[in-house]
Write an enzyme that holds these catalytic residues in place. Structure first.
Site, short mmCIF file in Angstrom:
data_model
loop_
_atom_site.label_atom_id
_atom_site.label_comp_id
_atom_site.label_asym_id
_atom_site.label_seq_id
_atom_site.Cartn_x
_atom_site.Cartn_y
_atom_site.Cartn_z
N LYS A 1 1.86 8.35 6.99
CA LYS A 1 1.15 9.57 7.29
C LYS A 1 1.64 10.13 8.63
CE LYS A 1 -2.15 7.49 4.44
NZ LYS A 1 -1.84 8.00 3.12
N TRP B 1 -11.08 3.86 0.55
CA TRP B 1 -10.20 2.91 1.24
C TRP B 1 -10.98 1.77 1.90
CZ3 TRP B 1 -5.55 2.27 -0.29
CH2 TRP B 1 -4.87 3.34 -0.87
N ASP C 1 -8.93 0.46 10.15
CA ASP C 1 -7.85 1.06 9.38
C ASP C 1 -7.66 2.49 9.91
OD1 ASP C 1 -6.15 2.24 7.58
OD2 ASP C 1 -7.25 1.60 5.79
#
Lengths: 359, 359
Positions: free
Chosen positions: A195, A101, A171
């Protein structure tokens, strides 16, 4: 019956939240319509939106000089919005690389400016780890420093917040609301909702006031933080139902005792699962202890030929979505806030039984 | 009880759709989890997503050389994406101006290229109308021609599809699925979901194959049509729940008999409401008959001092969200697909009663 859902995202939501949403689906608070059928500018909806923000501020102890934005497009659209808004005159930023990511964020940023990539992966006693910050070659003239606090796919997480005198951009997609974090150390925090926040289709951005208005003129209006902040995230119609559901999740978190309480529960879950894996010869986790994610636990079986059988039997035992990411294989148990300790216990019991039968 | 909801958007959804979503909220098809807790890459979710697209293709008779994209960001993000993808070498496009939404699209496009604005507003017997295409000064070298087929705020709608040998780009946010339309006449159709498709947070783009890959290199990846088409709208996690709900709406539309049947129902609703307004000295609609929207019906009371009283009494009669847009005032009844004829009849009955008591 509700199964235990270890999906990495879109992920498990608290059953109590879904029950409330279900009860209110056709007629919200006796108003004769669903919350998703309401104008985002109606008094009722604005109150819902504002309460969600207020509850989030309470949960995360967000300082007053930070704006909270409820946007669309996922964390991935922020991979573009962040450099477009923040690269500034030097057109330069530092990106810490720890996994897939942070790499995706880097690749997108490289399309707009000069990105100094800091490779922060290493090994410690044969396990994957994050290097100490003292080894990083940070730029003097970076507009900001970016990192992914928790790598959802790799299951690797920072043990400490990096120190920098530049705005720190993080992030937090897969770790937000899982543990206390000092928001004042960040310039910008962003997270896809799917999430620990709510359903997919909503993205949170928490941004310090002084960073709002630095965008280049030609960027798309909806990506401009200053415009979104000025319009309370309603430059256009936001993802109203996702925002509402996130508000229900924030209420649920407050009912659980807030972030300190959920963090203790998350620690107990992680300790149970990692403890079992470490005690077993049949299962292994590839991450060094200081950098193990408390949210995403990848593990492998001693014999990869048994992976399919493991997944099949797990599903029969109502333990869902344990396959690792398609890019890495193996298994992964995502144990977000909505996954209860009993779910992790059920997983460990199944793993132990499976190992005994297949060792 | 469910009220009649005339909101312009987010708007009424079919009660049958909400009931199905409610029933499936905690346990989708006996799988032990909500559809919103599922990976967008799971076999079950991909089947839901693909069926939604197949049903939409059937409803709109979309030719095979068109891609259907399920995106985030609303029609307003497409105001940026369209010029960024399609302006091409000449960096020029024609934008037809008929109201607030076509103006917003124009303003955003002007940030990226040379936009030829064609003022298409006129009056006909003292009512607002759209000029005949023969009076438009279209460019020879435009990359595309853009228009808003139905102006949600003004309640003004094109009687015909403009003729052009350039790719025709249309904002169908408030008219998609309300009437048959020949998709093959368009280069690109886009629509925010929150009127006739589903909940806010989803945006449909229907784009002809040859227009996919014309983006400038430096545009945000998520806005690139070619990337979204190649990845079946899953460059990143899409708005999975909104996509699912839209699929339920498409199924419902097919059950109603498809677009031809819903169009007949919409015509009957519009004729009932406009017919009553025209027969009344107390109410007035400002649009010339050929350009009256069949979806958004703005109207004024003979005495604007009664507006508040009208709205209050309407709400007491379970007729919700009739206030006109904040930029224009007055009243507006949005009579999208999910608003039944009985709802329009109840509105007309109330309007008539209110007029008699207040004339």
């Amino acid at each position: 019956m509700r199964a235990y859902n270890f999906c990495a995202g879109p992920a498990a939501l608290p059953t109590a939240v879904l029950e409330k949403a279900q009860a209110e689906m056709l007629d919200w608070h006796g108003k004769g319509l669903s919350i998703m059928e309401m104008s985002h500018r109606s008094k009722d909806y604005v109150a819902v939106a504002e309460k969600a923000e207020a509850d989030l501020r309470k949960l995360m102890n967000i300082p007053e000089n930070y704006k909270v934005l409820f946007l669309q497009g996922g964390a991935s659209l922020q991979f573009s919005a962040i450099p477009l808004n923040l690269l500034g005159k030097n057109n330069k930023a530092d990106y810490i690389h720890t996994g897939i990511w942070s790499e995706k964020a880097t690749q997108e940023a490289q399309r707009y400016g000069d990105i100094n990539v800091i490779e922060a992966g290493t090994t410690l006693d044969g396990k994957l780890a994050i290097t100490d910050q003292s080894t990083w070659n940070l730029s003097d003239d970076a507009a900001y420093v970016h990192y992914a606090e928790n790598e959802t796919i790799g299951g690797i997480q920072f043990a400490h917040i990096p120190e920098t005198n530049k705005p720190l951009v993080a992030d937090l997609s897969s770790s937000i609301l899982s543990a206390p974090i000092d928001v004042s150390k960040f310039g910008l925090i962003y997270a896809g909702a799917q999430k620990n926040i709510g359903p997919a289709g909503l993205t949170l951005v928490i941004i310090r006031d002084d960073l709002l208005d630095q965008a280049k003129a030609e960027i798309p209006s909806l990506l401009k933080y200053s415009a979104q902040a000025k319009n309370e995230s309603m430059v256009n119609t936001p993802a109203t139902y996702a925002w509402y559901l996130s508000g229900l999740v924030f209420e649920w978190l407050l009912e659980q005792g807030g972030i300190d309480a959920i963090y203790q529960a998350n620690l107990a879950k992680a300790e149970l699962l990692y403890g079992y894996i470490d005690s077993s010869d049949f299962y292994a986790n590839p991450i060094a202890k200081p950098n193990r994610s408390i949210m995403n636990v990848p593990f492998t079986l001693a014999n990869a030929d048994l992976d399919k059988q493991f997944l099949k039997e797990a599903e029969e035992n109502h333990l869902l979505n344990l396959a690792g990411h398609r890019s890495v294989g193996g298994m992964r148990a995502s144990i977000y806030n909505a996954v209860p300790l009993e779910g992790v216990q059920a997983l460990v019991d199944f793993m132990d039984d499976f190992a005994k039968r297949n060792a």
